[in-house]
Design an enzyme around this catalytic site. Structure first.
Site, PDB file in Angstrom:
ATOM      1  N   ASP A 136       0.726  -1.195   0.019  1.00 52.87           N
ATOM      2  CA  ASP A 136      -0.025   0.399  -0.159  1.00 52.87           C
ATOM      3  C   ASP A 136       0.796   1.342   0.471  1.00 52.87           C
ATOM      4  O   ASP A 136       1.675   1.254   0.588  1.00 52.87           O
ATOM      5  CB  ASP A 136      -0.667  -0.065   1.393  1.00 52.87           C
ATOM      6  CG  ASP A 136      -1.927  -0.489   1.436  1.00 52.87           C
ATOM      7  OD1 ASP A 136      -1.701  -1.939   0.390  1.00 52.87           O
ATOM      8  OD2 ASP A 136      -3.239  -0.891   2.091  1.00 52.87           O
ATOM      9  N   HIS A 176       4.369  -2.258   2.966  1.00 60.32           N
ATOM     10  CA  HIS A 176       4.097  -0.470   2.495  1.00 60.32           C
ATOM     11  C   HIS A 176       5.220  -0.569   1.632  1.00 60.32           C
ATOM     12  O   HIS A 176       6.704  -0.518   2.182  1.00 60.32           O
ATOM     13  CB  HIS A 176       3.510  -0.138   3.531  1.00 60.32           C
ATOM     14  CG  HIS A 176       2.233   0.359   4.572  1.00 60.32           C
ATOM     15  ND1 HIS A 176       2.428  -0.648   5.205  1.00 60.32           N
ATOM     16  CD2 HIS A 176       0.973   0.862   4.260  1.00 60.32           C
ATOM     17  CE1 HIS A 176       0.923  -0.315   6.212  1.00 60.32           C
ATOM     18  NE2 HIS A 176       0.360   0.409   5.166  1.00 60.32           N
TER      19      HIS A 176
HETATM   20 ZN   LIG Z   1      -3.039   3.091   2.833  1.00 65.08          ZN
END
Ligand SMILES: [Zn+2]
Length: 302
Positions: free
Chosen positions: A91, A237
């Protein structure tokens, strides 16, 4: 009078606990033992939303259907599959440095993943999205600038989603099929707009290594490896250096265990209709509700 009170109670519950609603896409999957909404969460959004597997969500269907005017939340946290398949999803990118480094190592390992990109970052680096798709990865929508969708008006929600999808389409030639709502924050209204109006699938996760807290690459790797299960959707991430450093270890360990990495859409397509045991949520923090507040980290990283 009593019926009206019960109806109001369920409507109120839906607002407070979005996960009480069902995963309609999985309605054909026989529900396992009922899951108590307050079961240990994997990670919890600011709306205190427990993470449960999609098939677990289906067990709450009667509560939702009793309120006919309320559209249920539909989301994928993990997928019941018949083989050792799982999805790794990143993400908040793309990052001009870290996402490229990640793409290099994924290419070297022959592993396909899913990127849930932020629109404003994607608009700055469309070439990274194009490369990712060319190398077999999937691009999902993570909104334009990472707001909590449940706090926005209908119009603003659609702006966040549609503007980002347009950038992805322009960069890759493909309209994204998946949306990951920032912070995992969803409710019936968001679900209706995204799933019914935009025809997208809402994707959360079943494993969260809490890498946005930057616990170090070894910890991130250990948490992802420990949380891996068939059908898992693993959150990470591609804006944190420690996460990128952890990925080769994670990939090597899970390949050695016999897992195959697929994109989230590929994993969803593998969904088994056979009865499945509940997938136990995995948490890196012992289950204490912890809001996901990685936006400020994103700003630092880019
Ligand atoms: Zn996010």
């Amino acid at each position: 009078m009593i019926k009206a009170a019960i109806f109001s109670f369920f409507v109120l519950l839906l607002g407070v606990f979005p996960s009480l609603s069902t995963a309609q896409e999985n309605a054909s999957t026989p529900a396992p033992a009922p899951t108590v909404p307050a079961s240990p969460p994997v990670t919890v959004s600011p709306a205190a939303m427990p993470e449960v597997s999609s098939q677990n969500s289906a067990s709450q269907k009667p509560a939702v259907n009793s309120a006919s005017s309320v559209v249920p939340c539909r989301k994928y946290c993990s997928i019941p599959v018949d083989g050792p398949y799982l999805a790794l999803a990143f993400d908040d990118g793309p990052s001009a440095t870290l996402t490229l480094k990640l793409l290099d190592l994924l290419k070297a390992k022959g592993v396909k993943v899913t990127f849930f990109v932020i629109g404003e970052n994607a608009a700055s680096h469309p070439e990274i999205l194009a490369r990712a798709v060319a190398e077999g990865h999937e691009i999902g929508n993570h909104t334009w600038d990472h707001p909590q969708l449940t706090k926005l008006s209908d119009v603003r929600i659609q702006e966040e989603v549609n503007k980002t999808s347009e950038v992805i389409l322009q960069a890759t030639g493909k309209k994204p099929l998946l949306l990951r709502p920032p912070y995992g924050a969803i409710n019936a209204r968001v679900s209706h707009l995204v799933v019914d109006e935009d025809g997208m699938k809402m994707v959360l996760w079943s494993v969260d290594p809490m890498d946005w807290k930057r616990p170090g690459s070894a910890v991130v790797a250990q948490r992802l490896i420990a949380g891996a299960k068939p059908g898992a959707i693993m959150l990470a991430h591609d804006i944190h250096p420690g996460t990128i450093e952890a990925i080769p270890t994670v990939i090597d360990a899970l390949l050695a265990k016999g897992y195959h990495f697929v994109t989230v859409s590929e994993l969803i397509a593998m969904e088994s209709q056979a009865p499945q045991p509940a997938v136990a949520p995995t948490t890196a923090s012992g289950g204490a509700p912890t809001p996901v507040v990685h936006k400020k980290h994103r700003k630092k990283s880019l």
